[in-house]
Design a protein around this motif. Structure first.
Motif, PDB file in Angstrom:
ATOM      1  N   ARG A  98       0.945  -1.211  -0.049  1.00 50.92           N
ATOM      2  CA  ARG A  98       0.027   0.194  -0.046  1.00 50.92           C
ATOM      3  C   ARG A  98       0.776   1.244  -0.133  1.00 50.92           C
ATOM      4  O   ARG A  98       1.849   1.212   0.675  1.00 50.92           O
ATOM      5  CB  ARG A  98      -0.959   0.051   1.152  1.00 50.92           C
ATOM      6  N   ILE A 151       0.962   5.170   0.802  1.00 56.61           N
ATOM      7  CA  ILE A 151       0.597   6.036   1.744  1.00 56.61           C
ATOM      8  C   ILE A 151       0.595   7.570   1.547  1.00 56.61           C
ATOM      9  O   ILE A 151       2.138   7.788   1.260  1.00 56.61           O
ATOM     10  CB  ILE A 151       1.060   5.749   3.328  1.00 56.61           C
ATOM     11  N   ALA A 180      -4.631   5.401   2.182  1.00 58.74           N
ATOM     12  CA  ALA A 180      -3.740   4.382   1.811  1.00 58.74           C
ATOM     13  C   ALA A 180      -4.433   3.587   0.303  1.00 58.74           C
ATOM     14  O   ALA A 180      -5.606   3.526   0.236  1.00 58.74           O
ATOM     15  CB  ALA A 180      -3.772   3.199   2.692  1.00 58.74           C
ATOM     16  N   VAL A 213       2.234   3.798  10.443  1.00 59.95           N
ATOM     17  CA  VAL A 213       2.438   4.887   9.459  1.00 59.95           C
ATOM     18  C   VAL A 213       2.498   5.874  10.656  1.00 59.95           C
ATOM     19  O   VAL A 213       1.553   6.484  11.241  1.00 59.95           O
ATOM     20  CB  VAL A 213       1.565   5.094   8.710  1.00 59.95           C
ATOM     21  N   GLY A 230      -1.084   0.665   9.542  1.00 59.68           N
ATOM     22  CA  GLY A 230      -0.888   0.637   8.079  1.00 59.68           C
ATOM     23  C   GLY A 230      -1.867  -0.495   7.341  1.00 59.68           C
ATOM     24  O   GLY A 230      -2.280  -0.162   6.341  1.00 59.68           O
ATOM     25  N   GLY A 256      -5.901   1.643   9.132  1.00 57.99           N
ATOM     26  CA  GLY A 256      -5.951   3.044   9.124  1.00 57.99           C
ATOM     27  C   GLY A 256      -6.495   3.553  10.499  1.00 57.99           C
ATOM     28  O   GLY A 256      -7.002   4.687  10.623  1.00 57.99           O
TER      29      GLY A 256
END
Length: 469
Positions: free
Chosen positions: A261, A263, A274, A308, A331, A334
């Motif tokens: 993914r 970001i 994402a 993240v 991650g 979310g």
């Protein structure tokens, strides 16, 4: 845009499919290697080299020695220029940076340093001697770290062109609820250049600015930009693979990766996104709320251990005062993992946040709001130590037992990684640092200033010396 630039662009539409000024080779090639050299990184796939923004690399078993040199881009502020002279000639430091400054970190691959400049050029320099190899004119400001990847068409260097301006027709949309706002004027696009020569391989035009650094992943160049979309291009051919609308315009939030993914973070609306790297499908969206100005889209998130991390400036309700908050999201989902308020202070100019980097389970970051450096636990957000320094926006860099923070007044602080104690304060000599992160390769820091200078500094000097050689 100057008449000379417009003329150059028109001429090149005849000779080059992308309509871009060709690279200009220097008289001295600066020792550009013809084959992959194991003493140097072989690629630079994103901002900060990797998802954690841990931009430090050393050749295994190599006896490569640190180097020291200085390079000034054309129009750089001369060493003899005083702060008073700067104000008389350029009005203020913002004007200087918009003319010749090095806006973000460089990349270092195969013995070559690739340097972006607000003057619209990317420069290739010999990593051991600082000599110019080639330069390329993108006809707009370059605020991306050059991404370097090996493809079926050879090793290519990717940069984005664009600026932070709004046309009047776009600016008035801020008053309309739900309206998509496009940021960036002039010629915007992503350019792929041949690493050895700087010749244009392909270009891809976009409506909005392309200031955020793309990410290279699985043969694709993926990026968000000023027109509210995330794009994926074939890295070798430059053809569009997918395009996903997120509505938010992305200013300087360079893409990072967690798993498969990509970001990014954007403004209006303020959110973290994402996107699946293979399909472009939106995986999740996280909205922290209470975001001041464009700070959500100004910070480049870092990722490690499935988490993240990014930073936002928050509204305080006090005139001229804002908060600074570090936030972490899962991650995969979310969902917010933690949110740590770093403190309050005066609203900083322009980019509102400092970029985080992660090493060994610790988030190292600063805050231009509190003018303080921090170390936080990546899993809990607990502050491990803090150290008052000066205004800072760049991601710090780790080498051994030290973490280095470049700050606005031109100082590069060396701090003890465990305690945050100041080990040394190194004066770079000409210009200061905003979002310009230092890159360390073979114990040499490569870093640009907002006065248009690029330095190669041995990390041993950063730890012991007081100023440039």
């Amino acid at each position: 845009m100057s008449l000379s630039r417009i003329a150059a662009a028109l001429l090149c539409t005849v000779s080059f499919a992308g309509g871009i000024v060709p690279a200009v080779a220097a008289a001295d090639a600066g020792g550009l290697p013809t084959e992959a050299d194991p003493a140097w990184p072989q690629s630079w796939p994103m901002y900060g080299m990797n998802p954690a923004h841990d931009a430090a690399w050393g050749a295994s078993g190599s006896d490569a020695k640190p180097v020291a040199w200085q390079f000034a881009v054309p129009g750089a502020v001369a060493r003899s220029t005083t702060p008073e002279d700067v104000k008389k000639r350029y009005v203020n430091i913002t004007a200087v940076r918009d003319l010749v400054g090095i806006p973000v970190g460089v990349s270092v691959v195969d013995g070559t340093v690739y340097v972006p400049s607000d003057n619209g050029h990317v420069y290739a320099l010999g990593a051991t001697n600082g000599k110019l190899v080639w330069q390329f004119d993108a006809l707009n400001q370059i605020m991306t770290t050059p991404v370097v990847a090996r493809t079926a068409k050879g090793t290519l260097v990717y940069v984005g062109g664009g600026n932070a301006d709004f046309s009047y027709s776009e600016a008035i949309k801020f008053g309309t609820s739900g309206a998509s706002v496009v940021r960036g004027t002039g010629i915007n696009g992503i350019y792929a250049l041949q690493a050895k020569t700087g010749d244009l391989a392909w270009s891809y035009r976009t409506e909005g600015q392309d200031m955020p650094t793309p990410v290279y992943h699985d043969g694709r160049i993926i990026f968000a930009n000023g027109d509210g979309h995330v794009y994926a291009l074939d890295a070798a051919a430059g053809t569009l693979l997918w395009k996903t609308e997120i509505k938010s315009f992305v200013s300087m939030s360079s893409a990072t990766l967690t798993g498969n993914r990509v970001i990014v973070a954007g403004t209006h609306p303020d959110a973290i996104y994402a996107v699946d790297a293979g399909t472009g499908a939106l995986a999740w969206r996280a909205e922290p709320g209470n975001v001041y100005s464009s700070s959500m889209g100004d910070c480049a998130p870092a990722a490690a251990d499935g988490i993240v991390v990014t930073q936002i400036e928050t509204t305080s309700g006090k005139p001229g005062i804002a908060g600074s908050e570090e936030i972490a999201v899962d991650g995969a989902t979310g969902k917010f993992v933690w949110r740590t308020m770093l403190g309050e202070g005066k609203v900083p100019p322009r980019n509102k946040d400092a970029v985080p980097m992660i090493r060994d389970g610790v988030v190292y970051t600063g805050s231009p709001v509190t003018n303080t450096a921090y170390a936080l636990d990546v899993k809990t957000g607990a502050i491990l130590w803090r150290r008052k320094l000066s205004r800072m926006k760049a991601a710090p860099t780790v080498d051994g037992d030290h973490v280095f923070f470049p700050v606005a007044n031109g100082t590069i602080y060396a701090l003890d990684r465990k305690s945050g104690e100041i080990v040394n304060a190194y004066q770079s000599g000409n210009g200061g640092f905003g979002p310009q992160n230092g890159v360390i390769v073979n114990h040499t820091m490569y870093i640009g200033t907002n006065y248009g200078w690029v330095y190669a500094i041995p990390t041993s000097d950063l730890i012991t010396a007081k100023s440039a050689r």
